[in-house]
Design a protein around this motif. Structure first.
Motif, short mmCIF file in Angstrom:
data_model
loop_
_atom_site.label_atom_id
_atom_site.label_comp_id
_atom_site.label_asym_id
_atom_site.label_seq_id
_atom_site.Cartn_x
_atom_site.Cartn_y
_atom_site.Cartn_z
N THR A 197 -81.60 74.99 -90.32
CA THR A 197 -81.40 75.23 -91.72
C THR A 197 -82.75 74.50 -92.32
N ASP A 198 -83.05 74.69 -93.87
CA ASP A 198 -84.01 74.30 -94.32
C ASP A 198 -84.20 72.75 -94.21
N ARG A 199 -82.93 71.85 -94.33
CA ARG A 199 -82.85 70.55 -94.30
C ARG A 199 -83.31 70.10 -93.08
N GLU A 200 -82.89 70.71 -91.79
CA GLU A 200 -83.12 70.50 -90.48
C GLU A 200 -84.82 70.47 -90.29
N LEU A 201 -85.27 71.75 -90.73
CA LEU A 201 -86.74 72.02 -90.71
C LEU A 201 -87.53 70.92 -91.29
N HIS A 202 -87.25 70.45 -92.59
CA HIS A 202 -87.86 69.65 -93.41
C HIS A 202 -87.87 68.13 -92.62
N LEU B 287 -88.51 80.90 -86.61
CA LEU B 287 -87.89 81.99 -85.78
C LEU B 287 -87.14 81.89 -84.64
N ALA B 288 -86.92 80.36 -84.19
CA ALA B 288 -86.11 80.18 -82.98
C ALA B 288 -84.62 80.24 -83.37
N ARG B 289 -83.60 80.72 -82.33
CA ARG B 289 -82.62 80.64 -82.25
C ARG B 289 -81.92 79.93 -81.15
N ASP B 290 -80.78 79.30 -81.57
CA ASP B 290 -80.01 78.74 -80.11
C ASP B 290 -79.11 79.46 -79.49
N GLU B 291 -78.49 79.04 -78.58
CA GLU B 291 -77.69 79.98 -77.84
C GLU B 291 -76.81 81.05 -78.48
N ALA B 292 -76.43 80.22 -79.75
CA ALA B 292 -75.47 81.08 -80.55
C ALA B 292 -75.90 81.84 -81.58
N GLY B 293 -77.31 81.94 -81.58
CA GLY B 293 -77.93 82.78 -82.32
C GLY B 293 -78.04 82.12 -83.74
N LYS B 294 -77.91 80.91 -83.71
CA LYS B 294 -78.16 80.08 -85.02
C LYS B 294 -79.43 79.63 -85.31
N ASP C 65 -98.14 78.52 -85.65
CA ASP C 65 -97.98 77.39 -85.84
C ASP C 65 -96.51 76.94 -85.74
N ILE C 66 -96.36 75.72 -85.36
CA ILE C 66 -94.97 75.32 -84.96
C ILE C 66 -93.85 75.57 -85.98
N LEU C 67 -94.41 75.32 -87.16
CA LEU C 67 -93.33 75.54 -88.37
C LEU C 67 -92.81 77.18 -88.45
N SER C 68 -93.82 77.99 -87.99
CA SER C 68 -93.13 79.46 -87.94
C SER C 68 -92.39 79.60 -86.75
N LEU C 69 -92.78 79.21 -85.67
CA LEU C 69 -91.88 79.26 -84.47
C LEU C 69 -90.46 78.65 -84.51
N LEU C 70 -90.50 77.73 -85.15
CA LEU C 70 -89.01 77.07 -85.52
C LEU C 70 -88.22 77.78 -86.33
N LEU D 247 -80.23 62.64 -83.91
CA LEU D 247 -79.08 63.41 -83.39
C LEU D 247 -78.39 62.79 -82.01
N ASP D 248 -77.37 63.09 -81.71
CA ASP D 248 -76.74 62.47 -80.69
C ASP D 248 -76.03 63.78 -79.89
N GLY D 249 -75.83 63.34 -78.59
CA GLY D 249 -74.81 64.15 -77.63
C GLY D 249 -75.40 65.64 -77.83
N GLU D 250 -74.40 66.42 -77.87
CA GLU D 250 -74.93 68.16 -77.61
C GLU D 250 -75.80 68.32 -78.90
N SER D 251 -75.58 67.89 -79.94
CA SER D 251 -76.67 68.40 -80.95
C SER D 251 -78.11 67.87 -80.44
N HIS D 252 -78.16 66.85 -80.04
CA HIS D 252 -79.37 66.19 -79.78
C HIS D 252 -79.92 67.53 -78.57
N LYS D 253 -79.20 67.52 -77.65
CA LYS D 253 -79.57 68.47 -76.50
C LYS D 253 -80.00 69.60 -76.89
N GLN D 254 -79.14 70.51 -77.75
CA GLN D 254 -79.37 71.87 -78.39
C GLN D 254 -80.76 71.88 -79.13
N ARG D 255 -80.83 70.72 -80.12
CA ARG D 255 -82.13 70.81 -80.96
C ARG D 255 -83.24 70.80 -79.81
#
Length: 464
Positions: free
Chosen positions: A249-254, A239-246, A232-237, A90-98
């Motif tokens: 996704t399954d692909r991002e988790l994978h 449950l996690a939400r970014d500043e916009a409440g998002k 465990d980290i998978l469960s924590l991820l 990831l780059d830029g703002e997407s990297h920072k948010q993740r």
């Protein structure tokens, strides 16, 4: 484009040297150009400017969102491993948010929760090893690291899916990184062709597909039965939400799990194997560390172990003398800039050379000597000591990796009498993008330690 201190060796030979022995390649280069040089390599951009001067590294890492930008395009070499949606790609703002989304899972009380798990796993695995029979410390550290990933990261403790991943993960890593020749498939995209299951790349793809299916099935099942009290980290991820409440996704988790699995398994195991090697190579250091561990009494709190100053110094010195990665992730120059008196133009790719920074005699006198005391005598800046890289692209799992390294080494050393089964010096060898002990650190267990005995008296080296 005029680049600083270009190496004179023909480009083709440089690339072969870089693939076969990157440590020797940069050691030879720094003899000619001490602070900055330009090399022709494979991966992360074919032409790289290597920098090992701390001030220059600081400029690169602290200006990595303006003048020097980390771009996923130069990390494309890793895409077949970590996918398109992991943090590294990831780059830029997407990297920072993740990164902000991931960070809480690797810090604070989460570490405390993983402490006893790491100690218990280490004790269980070592209790099954035979006495007076040589074995590979690297392989054993990989087993420990794998179990930590399965339990702390994935939340797997038992079941068919857990057993399948327990077999597939090390097989996948071994297939990809077993030799510099096989690893070269990462550096030459035109070789990444599926010519059947008997070819190296074809075998890797089929192993990766099996891992993908298992992870996708676990993510889907966990979505249906997600418990808020799991740590465990998978469960924590999930449950996690970014500043916009998002949520992710399954692909991002994978892809993030693949990233943590591949990088965390191999790199953490490697630094632990190096640490054990130096402790057994230098009995006087083992003796001093045992005395520090003995001061905590029986069954000490994991956080107390983590805070021990000499243990910290030992681990830091192990990561200094042979860092797992020889360089930081690349940065791309965005605007004309001067670095160490050299003008760099836009699109120049620059890396901080971790290995050479850790070997500077002005920072680390007698750098070839393993001497933990140097980390007690002074504090090094993040641009002088950077085993996990730095800046916005520093390793996100470094807290867990350091925690694991300290607890594993402390547990092994305090409970077992050990010795080197092979007295030859270990040399670093490329394994994919990791620098590991070439012979795997062959060791032998000669007995268990009795807590009532003096730690000094228990440090032994077997005669083989």
């Amino acid at each position: 484009m005029q680049l600083p201190n270009r190496l004179k060796t023909p480009s083709f030979l440089q690339k072969l040297q870089w693939i076969a022995d990157p440590v020797k390649y940069i050691e030879n280069a720094v003899q000619e150009y001490p602070d900055i040089f330009t090399g022709e390599v494979i991966g992360f951009g074919d032409t790289l400017v290597f920098v090992n001067h701390p001030q220059a590294i600081k400029e690169i890492l602290t200006n990595d969102r303006s003048t020097f930008v980390a771009s996923s395009e130069v990390n494309r070499i890793l895409q077949p491993i970590v996918g398109d949606y992991s943090l590294m790609m990831l780059d830029g703002e997407s990297h920072k948010q993740r990164r902000q989304l991931l960070m809480p899972s690797f810090h604070g009380e989460r570490m405390r929760a993983y402490g006893h798990l790491i100690i218990n796993l280490t004790e269980n695995i070592f209790s099954q090893l035979p006495l007076n029979k040589p074995f590979s410390a690297l392989s054993t550290m990989q087993e420990i690291s794998l179990q930590v990933i399965l339990q702390a990261v994935f939340g797997f403790y038992e079941g068919e899916r857990c057993q399948q991943l327990k077999h597939l993960i090390p097989t996948l890593v071994m297939e990809l990184f077993r030799s510099p020749l096989i690893s070269s498939f990462l550096f030459f995209p035109f070789l990444q062709r599926d010519l059947g299951s008997l070819t190296p790349w074809g075998k890797f793809l089929r192993l990766r597909e099996q891992v993908d299916e298992l992870l996708d099935a676990e993510i889907a099942e966990r979505r249906k039965h997600l418990a808020a009290d799991r740590i465990d980290i998978l469960s924590l991820l999930m449950l996690a939400r970014d500043e916009a409440g998002k949520q992710m996704t399954d692909r991002e988790l994978h892809d993030e799990l693949i990233n943590l699995m591949i990088s965390g398994h191999e790199t953490t195991a490697t630094v632990m194997a190096w640490g054990l090697y130096w402790l057994l190579k230098k009995p006087e250091i083992s003796e001093k560390l045992l005395q520090e561990l003995h001061s905590l009494g029986d069954s000490p709190d994991p956080m107390k172990i983590f805070q021990l100053p000499y243990l910290t110094a030992v681990c830091n010195e192990a990561m200094r003398i042979y860092p797992v990665s020889v360089m930081t992730l690349p940065r791309v120059v965005q605007e004309p800039v001067e670095l160490l008196g050299h003008q760099l133009e836009p699109d120049t790719i620059v890396v901080g050379c971790i290995y050479l920074a850790h070997r500077r005699t002005d920072l680390y006198p007698q750098p070839e000597e393993f001497r933990p005391e140097r980390f007690l005598e002074r504090q090094f800046s993040p641009y002088e000591f950077l085993p996990f890289g730095g800046g916005a692209r520093g390793c996100i799992g470094q807290a867990l990796a350091t925690f694991e390294m300290k607890l594993v080494l402390a547990t092994i050393l305090s409970k077992y009498q050990l010795g080197l089964a092979d007295q030859r010096s270990e040399r670093p060898q490329r394994r994919g993008v990791v620098i590991r002990p070439g012979n795997g650190v062959k060791i032998v267990i000669t007995g268990q330690r009795m807590h009532q005995q003096s730690p000094t008296a228990m440090v032994t080296t077997p005669t083989l």
